[in-house]
Write a protein that holds these residues in place. Structure first.
Motif, PDB file in Angstrom:
ATOM      1  N   ALA A 272       0.304  15.810   3.258  1.00 56.24           N
ATOM      2  CA  ALA A 272       1.311  16.083   4.292  1.00 56.24           C
ATOM      3  C   ALA A 272       2.632  16.514   3.660  1.00 56.24           C
ATOM      4  O   ALA A 272       3.332  17.387   4.202  1.00 56.24           O
ATOM      5  N   PHE A 273       2.982  15.951   2.512  1.00 59.55           N
ATOM      6  CA  PHE A 273       4.261  16.310   1.904  1.00 59.55           C
ATOM      7  C   PHE A 273       4.273  17.755   1.395  1.00 59.55           C
ATOM      8  O   PHE A 273       5.341  18.352   1.239  1.00 59.55           O
TER       9      PHE A 273
ATOM     10  N   ILE B  11      12.244   8.226   4.509  1.00 53.22           N
ATOM     11  CA  ILE B  11      10.948   7.926   5.119  1.00 53.22           C
ATOM     12  C   ILE B  11      10.362   6.709   4.392  1.00 53.22           C
ATOM     13  O   ILE B  11       9.832   6.825   3.283  1.00 53.22           O
TER      14      ILE B  11
ATOM     15  N   HIS C  70       7.709   4.881   4.341  1.00 62.80           N
ATOM     16  CA  HIS C  70       6.363   4.810   3.761  1.00 62.80           C
ATOM     17  C   HIS C  70       6.222   5.730   2.553  1.00 62.80           C
ATOM     18  O   HIS C  70       5.258   5.592   1.796  1.00 62.80           O
ATOM     19  N   LEU C  71       7.150   6.655   2.367  1.00 60.33           N
ATOM     20  CA  LEU C  71       7.154   7.461   1.140  1.00 60.33           C
ATOM     21  C   LEU C  71       8.078   6.852   0.085  1.00 60.33           C
ATOM     22  O   LEU C  71       7.736   6.806  -1.100  1.00 60.33           O
TER      23      LEU C  71
ATOM     24  N   PRO D 158      -0.999   7.297  -1.278  1.00 56.46           N
ATOM     25  CA  PRO D 158      -2.152   7.776  -0.516  1.00 56.46           C
ATOM     26  C   PRO D 158      -2.254   9.309  -0.532  1.00 56.46           C
ATOM     27  O   PRO D 158      -1.242  10.004  -0.416  1.00 56.46           O
TER      28      PRO D 158
ATOM     29  N   SER E 232      -3.230  11.167   1.726  1.00 51.79           N
ATOM     30  CA  SER E 232      -2.730  11.733   2.988  1.00 51.79           C
ATOM     31  C   SER E 232      -1.226  11.981   2.931  1.00 51.79           C
ATOM     32  O   SER E 232      -0.732  12.980   3.466  1.00 51.79           O
ATOM     33  N   ASP E 233      -0.483  11.092   2.281  1.00 50.17           N
ATOM     34  CA  ASP E 233       0.959  11.312   2.127  1.00 50.17           C
ATOM     35  C   ASP E 233       1.211  12.574   1.305  1.00 50.17           C
ATOM     36  O   ASP E 233       2.132  13.346   1.586  1.00 50.17           O
TER      37      ASP E 233
END
Lengths: 203, 203
Positions: free
Chosen positions: A148-149, A71, A73-74, A142, A144-145
């Motif tokens: 969500a993770f 992924i 963006h991660l 972030p 948010s990451d």
């Protein structure tokens, strides 16, 4: 305390000069009450720690190599600003990630635990990211990451909990305790991201 | 769109003068990628919406009357500052909470959905709490309470998903999709709490 290695770079759990978390033990009790934490969870999370003890490397490689690496963006958070691998950074961070699994399951929920939780959280923010390992990578992860993770960490742990032949009921109980801990920890992580320079902190 | 009532006070989903969420559709795609959202989840969350359609009141009463009411630090957010019940506030908020279950399962993940998600989040912060219903209650719901309460919403939904005779595999799939949506929404909720007046927003 069980360690995944004799020396983990940057692992400062319990250090006498560690910063004190702004989260209090009363706050932690509040979080535990909200998620419905009970004695069964405490006992089964400890059992999870025994079950995961020799699997921490496999778990972290699953998260880092199978999921995060796929992924973009991660994955960028463990690469250079030009997108190149930083294997030393990843390796040191992975060792700490492994130890975090054990600490999640086996450490008492005391002030030292809160303090190190806050240290971990800060290391994901612009205040502290990259500094522990003296690297040049993204300025912060972030929130948010991260939130969500936690979905991934909640779901993907189950086969590892089931790998030692425990009954389905025992695996369910370990998994339930793990998820409650993840939700508590997601709230603790968020604390480091809600510090307005002016105005009220509504964490 | 399915409604739990013809008129829900303060339910402004899709209103043309709704504020635009600072979260973009690209941000949402990023969150969905992180939690591993896929077409199966989309289909089974829709099925969950059908299964829960006539149970939304029971679900919300379970959360509000069985769980939140028994936890003082949560219950106070729907009481007066003196700790007295505010049944009108609770009733209106419960209707919106019921509708939120349907919207979670049945609404497309588009800009309108993001906008109303942000409106919901703001209504928990000091910027907007109490204003929709013109009440005097706590100034805000702490983000930590919200993130921890997602654990309850994640776990306690399962019996309701199983109440219509679907196979264990189908209930598992509905529950998995529900949990992923909860993690996405916990991240969206956090956005309203990470708006420093000065400095970088690291949401």
């Amino acid at each position: 305390m069980k360690r995944i290695a004799d020396d983990i770079p940057g692992y400062t759990y319990g250090s006498p000069d560690a910063a004190v978390s702004p989260v209090t033990l009363d706050d932690l009790e509040r979080l535990k009450l909200t998620v419905g934490w009970n004695d069964e969870d405490r006992d089964f999370l400890k059992l999870a720690g025994e079950v995961l003890g020799d699997q921490t490397r496999a778990v972290v490689l699953h998260w880092r190599s199978r999921i995060i690496a796929a992924i973009p963006h991660l994955a960028r958070h463990f690469r250079s600003l030009e997108g190149l691998p930083l294997p030393g950074y990843l390796g040191r961070s992975n060792l700490r990630f492994e130890q975090w699994i054990l600490d999640t399951c086996l450490r008492p929920h005391d002030q030292e635990w809160l303090n190190y939780q806050f240290a971990i959280a800060l290391r994901h923010t612009g205040a502290k990211k990259n500094r522990t390992d003296s690297v040049r990578s993204t300025a912060y992860v972030p929130l948010s990451d991260i939130l969500a993770f936690f979905a991934v960490m909640n779901e993907s742990i189950r086969p590892f909990l089931a790998a030692k032949g425990h009954s389905n009921e025992a695996v369910d109980a370990m998994h339930r305790a793990w998820r409650k801990s993840m939700h508590i920890q997601s709230a603790l992580m968020a604390r480091a991201y809600t510090n307005p320079k002016n105005g009220r902190n509504e964490w």
